[in-house]
Design an enzyme around this catalytic site. Structure first.
Site, PDB file in Angstrom:
ATOM      1  N   LYS A 133     -22.090  23.977  61.403  1.00  0.00           N
ATOM      2  CA  LYS A 133     -20.802  24.237  60.738  1.00  0.00           C
ATOM      3  C   LYS A 133     -19.877  25.013  61.679  1.00  0.00           C
ATOM      4  O   LYS A 133     -18.689  24.711  61.806  1.00  0.00           O
ATOM      5  CB  LYS A 133     -21.025  25.066  59.475  1.00  0.00           C
ATOM      6  CG  LYS A 133     -21.716  24.364  58.325  1.00  0.00           C
ATOM      7  CD  LYS A 133     -21.864  25.345  57.140  1.00  0.00           C
ATOM      8  CE  LYS A 133     -22.573  24.722  55.964  1.00  0.00           C
ATOM      9  NZ  LYS A 133     -22.747  25.683  54.836  1.00  0.00           N
ATOM     10  N   LYS A 168     -20.808  27.031  45.317  1.00  0.00           N
ATOM     11  CA  LYS A 168     -21.254  28.424  45.151  1.00  0.00           C
ATOM     12  C   LYS A 168     -20.400  29.358  46.014  1.00  0.00           C
ATOM     13  O   LYS A 168     -19.947  30.397  45.559  1.00  0.00           O
ATOM     14  CB  LYS A 168     -22.728  28.521  45.543  1.00  0.00           C
ATOM     15  CG  LYS A 168     -23.341  29.879  45.359  1.00  0.00           C
ATOM     16  CD  LYS A 168     -24.831  29.868  45.699  1.00  0.00           C
ATOM     17  CE  LYS A 168     -25.388  31.276  45.730  1.00  0.00           C
ATOM     18  NZ  LYS A 168     -26.784  31.318  46.207  1.00  0.00           N
ATOM     19  N   GLY A 173     -28.445  27.503  45.987  1.00  0.00           N
ATOM     20  CA  GLY A 173     -27.661  26.297  45.703  1.00  0.00           C
ATOM     21  C   GLY A 173     -28.530  25.135  45.274  1.00  0.00           C
ATOM     22  O   GLY A 173     -28.255  24.475  44.288  1.00  0.00           O
ATOM     23  N   ARG A 174     -29.655  24.918  45.984  1.00  0.00           N
ATOM     24  CA  ARG A 174     -30.489  23.768  45.681  1.00  0.00           C
ATOM     25  C   ARG A 174     -31.352  23.973  44.430  1.00  0.00           C
ATOM     26  O   ARG A 174     -32.137  23.123  44.052  1.00  0.00           O
ATOM     27  CB  ARG A 174     -31.360  23.418  46.892  1.00  0.00           C
ATOM     28  CG  ARG A 174     -32.158  24.580  47.425  1.00  0.00           C
ATOM     29  CD  ARG A 174     -32.738  24.253  48.788  1.00  0.00           C
ATOM     30  NE  ARG A 174     -33.380  25.420  49.384  1.00  0.00           N
ATOM     31  CZ  ARG A 174     -32.732  26.317  50.145  1.00  0.00           C
ATOM     32  NH1 ARG A 174     -31.432  26.141  50.395  1.00  0.00           N
ATOM     33  NH2 ARG A 174     -33.346  27.376  50.644  1.00  0.00           N
ATOM     34  N   GLU A 208     -16.348  20.567  53.481  1.00  0.00           N
ATOM     35  CA  GLU A 208     -16.232  19.235  52.895  1.00  0.00           C
ATOM     36  C   GLU A 208     -15.630  19.319  51.486  1.00  0.00           C
ATOM     37  O   GLU A 208     -14.731  18.565  51.116  1.00  0.00           O
ATOM     38  CB  GLU A 208     -17.593  18.547  52.816  1.00  0.00           C
ATOM     39  CG  GLU A 208     -18.280  18.325  54.161  1.00  0.00           C
ATOM     40  CD  GLU A 208     -19.237  19.441  54.526  1.00  0.00           C
ATOM     41  OE1 GLU A 208     -18.933  20.616  54.208  1.00  0.00           O
ATOM     42  OE2 GLU A 208     -20.289  19.135  55.120  1.00  0.00           O
ATOM     43  N   GLU A 235     -34.730  21.857  52.955  1.00  0.00           N
ATOM     44  CA  GLU A 235     -33.858  23.020  53.187  1.00  0.00           C
ATOM     45  C   GLU A 235     -34.574  24.310  52.790  1.00  0.00           C
ATOM     46  O   GLU A 235     -34.295  25.374  53.318  1.00  0.00           O
ATOM     47  CB  GLU A 235     -32.548  22.884  52.420  1.00  0.00           C
ATOM     48  CG  GLU A 235     -31.484  23.882  52.881  1.00  0.00           C
ATOM     49  CD  GLU A 235     -30.093  23.561  52.354  1.00  0.00           C
ATOM     50  OE1 GLU A 235     -29.754  24.045  51.255  1.00  0.00           O
ATOM     51  OE2 GLU A 235     -29.362  22.832  53.037  1.00  0.00           O
ATOM     52  N   HIS A 265     -40.563  -3.887  50.111  1.00  0.00           N
ATOM     53  CA  HIS A 265     -40.033  -4.933  51.004  1.00  0.00           C
ATOM     54  C   HIS A 265     -39.294  -4.333  52.182  1.00  0.00           C
ATOM     55  O   HIS A 265     -38.502  -5.006  52.838  1.00  0.00           O
ATOM     56  CB  HIS A 265     -39.111  -5.855  50.206  1.00  0.00           C
ATOM     57  CG  HIS A 265     -39.804  -6.519  49.060  1.00  0.00           C
ATOM     58  ND1 HIS A 265     -40.445  -7.726  49.151  1.00  0.00           N
ATOM     59  CD2 HIS A 265     -40.027  -6.076  47.791  1.00  0.00           C
ATOM     60  CE1 HIS A 265     -40.999  -8.030  47.992  1.00  0.00           C
ATOM     61  NE2 HIS A 265     -40.757  -7.044  47.137  1.00  0.00           N
TER      62      HIS A 265
HETATM   63  O1  F6P Z   1     -26.426  22.664  52.953  1.00  0.00           O
HETATM   64  C1  F6P Z   1     -26.023  23.969  53.102  1.00  0.00           C
HETATM   65  C2  F6P Z   1     -25.535  24.477  51.775  1.00  0.00           C
HETATM   66  O2  F6P Z   1     -25.213  25.831  51.874  1.00  0.00           O
HETATM   67  C3  F6P Z   1     -26.536  24.255  50.657  1.00  0.00           C
HETATM   68  O3  F6P Z   1     -27.519  25.233  50.591  1.00  0.00           O
HETATM   69  C4  F6P Z   1     -25.618  24.219  49.468  1.00  0.00           C
HETATM   70  O4  F6P Z   1     -26.233  23.627  48.333  1.00  0.00           O
HETATM   71  C5  F6P Z   1     -24.467  23.379  50.017  1.00  0.00           C
HETATM   72  O5  F6P Z   1     -24.357  23.771  51.385  1.00  0.00           O
HETATM   73  C6  F6P Z   1     -23.151  23.557  49.275  1.00  0.00           C
HETATM   74  O6  F6P Z   1     -22.801  24.912  49.299  1.00  0.00           O
HETATM   75  P1  F6P Z   1     -21.690  25.395  48.238  1.00  0.00           P
HETATM   76  O7  F6P Z   1     -22.244  25.168  46.863  1.00  0.00           O
HETATM   77  O8  F6P Z   1     -21.477  26.839  48.549  1.00  0.00           O
HETATM   78  O9  F6P Z   1     -20.452  24.572  48.465  1.00  0.00           O
END
Ligand code: F6P
Length: 552
Positions: free
Chosen positions: A510, A204, A265-266, A210, A351, A382
Site C-alpha cells: 500500500k 473499518k 476486519g476479516r 480502493e 491473512e 474438470h
Molecule cells: O487486506 C488488508 C485489510 O486491512 C483487511 O484486513 C481489511 O479487511 C481490508 O484491508 C479492508 O480494510 P477496511 O475495512 O479498513 O477498509
C-alpha cells in the site's frame, strides 16, 4: 519453540512410523473407523475418517494442543484479553453474536451494550428502508443496495448473500463494489437506477484507497445523475470504526454505523459489516446467522478438545502442514451458493496465519498456514482434480455440502452429491495396478495396451479429505460453519504461537503504491525504484492515456 515441545517430538517419531500406512488399510482394520473419526455439532456433521491418522495420531495432536495451552488461550480470546499483542487489542468477534447477557469489558466498558445498540440501529434502519420511511433524494423507495468495501468489509457479506438468496424476501437487490478496477464500479452502476439505490461504504479504517476511490466515484455519479451536489447524502451510509473520517467525508452522523477496533476486519461479518445482508435478506435471517455462530462458539468454548470440531479441524491441518509438508489446502464446496466461500476463507486463513515470526517476534522454524484455494464442485473436477488425484503434491481438501438443495431441479442435486461422495472415496482408496489391470481386461484392452497404459491409470490414493455435511444450507448452518473456520484458524495460530489478528504484511504494498501514483501522473520517477519498476512506469507513461485526477 514449538518444535521443542515433547508432543511435537513424539509426533515427528510417530509420523515416521505411520507415513507409509494407507487409509484404505486403516478402514479395513477397523469397522468402526467412520464412527470413531466423525463428530456432530451445531447441525454440522464432520467426517474426518478419510485422513492419514490413527487414534495415536489424534492423541499426540491433542497433547500438542494441551502443551500449547489451548484452553487457557481460548478463554483469553472469549474474555477479551489483548491477544492481538502487536496492536494491543482483543479479538472479540464472539461478542458480536453473543446471545447471553454476560458482559465483556474492554477498557472498563461493557462492549456487549454497544453491540446490542448497533444491532438495534441496523434493525430500525432496515425496517425504515423496507417500509419506505427512508428513501432516496427524490423520495422514491430503495430497490437496490450496493456495498462499497474490500477484504473483510465485503468477502464475508458476499458469501452470506449468495447463500441466503433463496431466503431473501426484502425485495432489495444487493451488489458489491470492492476492486478499484473501474470496470467493477461501471458494471454495477450501469445496472442501477441512481434514484433508488442505497450505498453502504464499509471500511473499518475509512481510509482504504480502493474503497474511498470507489466511494468518491459513486458520489460523483449520483450527483451528476440526480442533478445536485447534495443528492448523494440521502443515498450513503457508512460502516466504520472511524466515525470522524466518515463525518469528514460528508456522511451524516445518523447514517454512520459503528464497528470497533477490538474486531478484526476479516472477523467483522457479525457486526454492521453485515448490513448488506440485513438489507438483502432481512434482520431475522441475520439473527439466525448470529445464532448459528453463537452455537459454534459455545461448542468450541465448552467441548473437550477430543470432541471439538474446530480443534480437530485445526490439528488435522497442523498434521499435514507441519509433518507431511503439504503446502496447500483445498476448499471444495458442492453447492453453488458457497462458490465464494474459498475466497472468503483465503483472507480468513492466509491473512490471519500467513506469518513467519512468533508472537515474540522470533522467526519460526516450522511451516504455518499453506495456500488456501478452491472452487465449487463439480467445475473443479474438470479443472484441477487431475492434480489432486495423480499429482506429486499432497493437497488435503475440505469437501462441504448440504444434503438438500434449495433448488429442486430434477435429480441434479443427487447427481451432484454422487460426485461429492465419489471423489473423497476415490481420493482415499485410489486404484491399484491389479485393479486397473482387471478393469482394462474386462474392458477388452489387449495386453500390450494394458502394459503401456497401466501406470498412467493407477491412482495411489491415500489423499486425505474432510467431509462436512449438513441437512440444508441456511443462515444458521452457515453461521456455525463460518465460526467453525474462525476458531480453527485461532487454534492453529495458538499452536504456531503466532498472532492471527494483525496483518502487517499488507502495509508495504500500500505504501509503495501511494508513491507510484504521482509518478504515473507525470511526476519524476524516483531513483529509489529498481530498474524494473522504473522501466515499467516508463512503459506505462508511453502507452497509457493520462488518467484523470481522481475526484477528491
Ligand atoms: O487486506 C488488508 C485489510 O486491512 C483487511 O484486513 C481489511 O479487511 C481490508 O484491508 C479492508 O480494510 P477496511 O475495512 O479498513 O477498509
Amino acid at each position: 519453540m514449538l518444535t521443542e515441545k515433547p508432543a511435537w517430538r513424539s509426533l515427528r517419531a510417530h509420523f515416521d512410523e505411520i507415513e507409509s500406512l494407507h487409509i484404505r488399510d486403516l478402514f479395513a482394520a477397523d469397522e468402526q473407523r467412520f464412527e470413531s473419526f466423525s463428530l456432530e455439532a451445531c447441525g454440522l456433521f464432520f467426517d474426518f475418517s478419510k485422513n492419514r491418522i490413527t487414534r495415536e495420531t489424534l492423541r499426540l495432536l491433542l497433547l500438542l494442543a494441551e502443551e500449547s495451552e489451548l484452553e487457557r488461550k481460548r478463554e483469553a480470546l472469549f474474555s477479551g484479553q489483548p491477544i492481538n499483542n502487536t496492536e494491543n487489542r482483543p479479538a472479540l468477534h464472539t461478542v458480536l453474536r453473543q446471545r447471553s447477557d454476560q458482559s465483556v469489558r474492554v477498557d472498563g466498558r461493557d462492549v456487549l451494550v454497544d453491540v446490542r445498540e448497533e444491532l438495534d440501529r441496523m434493525r430500525e434502519f432496515s425496517n425504515a428502508v423496507f417500509c419506505g420511511a427512508v428513501t432516496g433524494s427524490t423520495g422514491r423507495a430503495f430497490t437496490d443496495v450496493v456495498n462499497i468495501g474490500i477484504g473483510g468489509s465485503f468477502l464475508s457479506a458476499v458469501v452470506v448473500c449468495d447463500v441466503l438468496k433463496p431466503y431473501a424476501k426484502t425485495g432489495l437487490g444487493v451488489h458489491f463494489i470492492s476492486d478499484v478496477d473501474g470496470k467493477e464500479a461501471v458494471d454495477v452502476l450501469d445496472t442501477l437506477n441512481p434514484e433508488t439505490t442505497l450505498f453502504i461504504v464499509s471500511s473499518k479504517t475509512f481510509d482504504t484507497q480502493e474503497t474511498m476511490t470507489n466511494a468518491r466515484t459513486v458520489r460523483q455519479w449520483l450527483n451528476t445523475a440526480l442533478g445536485n451536489d447534495d443528492a448523494w447524502l440521502r443515498h450513503f451510509v457508512a460502516v466504520t470504526a472511524h466515525e470522524e473520517r466518515a463525518l469528514a467525508f460528508g456522511i451524516e452522523q445518523g447514517c454512520i454505523f459503528r464497528i470497533w477496533d477490538w474486531v478484526g476486519g476479516r472477523y467483522s461479518l457479525w457486526s454492521a459489516i453485515g448490513l448488506p445482508v440485513v438489507l438483502y435478506a432481512g434482520m431475522e435471517q441475520f439473527e439466525q446467522l448470529l445464532e448459528g455462530a453463537y452455537a459454534m462458539d459455545c461448542h468450541f468454548r465448552q467441548t473437550p478438545p477430543e470432541s471439538n470440531m474446530p480443534v480437530i479441524m485445526a490439528l488435522l491441518g497442523i498434521w499435514y502442514i507441519d509433518f507431511f509438508d503439504s503446502d496447500a489446502q483445498a476448499i471444495l464446496p458442492y453447492d453453488r451458493h458457497l462458490q465464494r466461500l474459498p475466497g472468503y476463507l483465503q483472507q480468513l486463513e492466509m491473512e490471519s496465519n500467513g506469518k513467519s515470526v512468533t508472537r515474540q517476534g522470533q522467526a519460526v522454524d516450522y511451516e504455518t498456514v499453506p495456500v488456501v484455494w478452491g472452487q465449487s464442485g463439480t467445475n473443479g473436477q474438470h479443472a484441477f482434480y487431475q492434480l489432486i488425484h495423480q499429482g506429486t503434491r499432497l493437497i488435503p481438501a475440505d469437501f462441504i455440502a448440504p444434503m438438500r438443495s434449495s433448488y429442486d431441479v430434477g435429480d441434479h442435486h443427487a447427481i451432484l452429491l454422487t460426485h461429492f461422495f465419489a471423489q473423497t472415496e476415490a481420493l482415499m482408496t485410489g486404484r491399484t495396478a491389479t485393479e486397473v489391470r482387471q478393469d482394462m481386461e474386462s474392458a477388452g484392452f489387449d495386453k500390450a495396451d494394458i502394459d503401456r497404459l497401466l501406470q498412467h491409470r493407477v491412482f495411489a490414493g491415500n489423499r486425505p479429505t474432510n467431509t462436512i455435511v449438513f441437512p440444508e444450507l441456511n443462515a444458521r448452518t452457515l453461521g456455525s460453519l463460518l465460526a467453525c473456520y474462525e476458531h480453527k484458524v485461532f487454534v492453529q495460530g495458538v499452536i504456531w504461537d503466532i498472532n492471527s489478528f494483525d496483518q502487517w504484511g499488507v502495509e508495504l504494498g500500500k505504501m509503495l503504491a501511494r508513491g507510484i501514483l504521482p509518478e504515473l501522473m507525470g511526476k519524476d520517477i524516483s531513483d529509489n525504484h529498481d530498474s524494473s519498476t522504473r522501466g515499467l512506469i516508463r512503459y506505462y507513461r508511453r502507452h497509457a492515456c493520462r488518467p484523470k485526477q481522481s475526484s477528491s
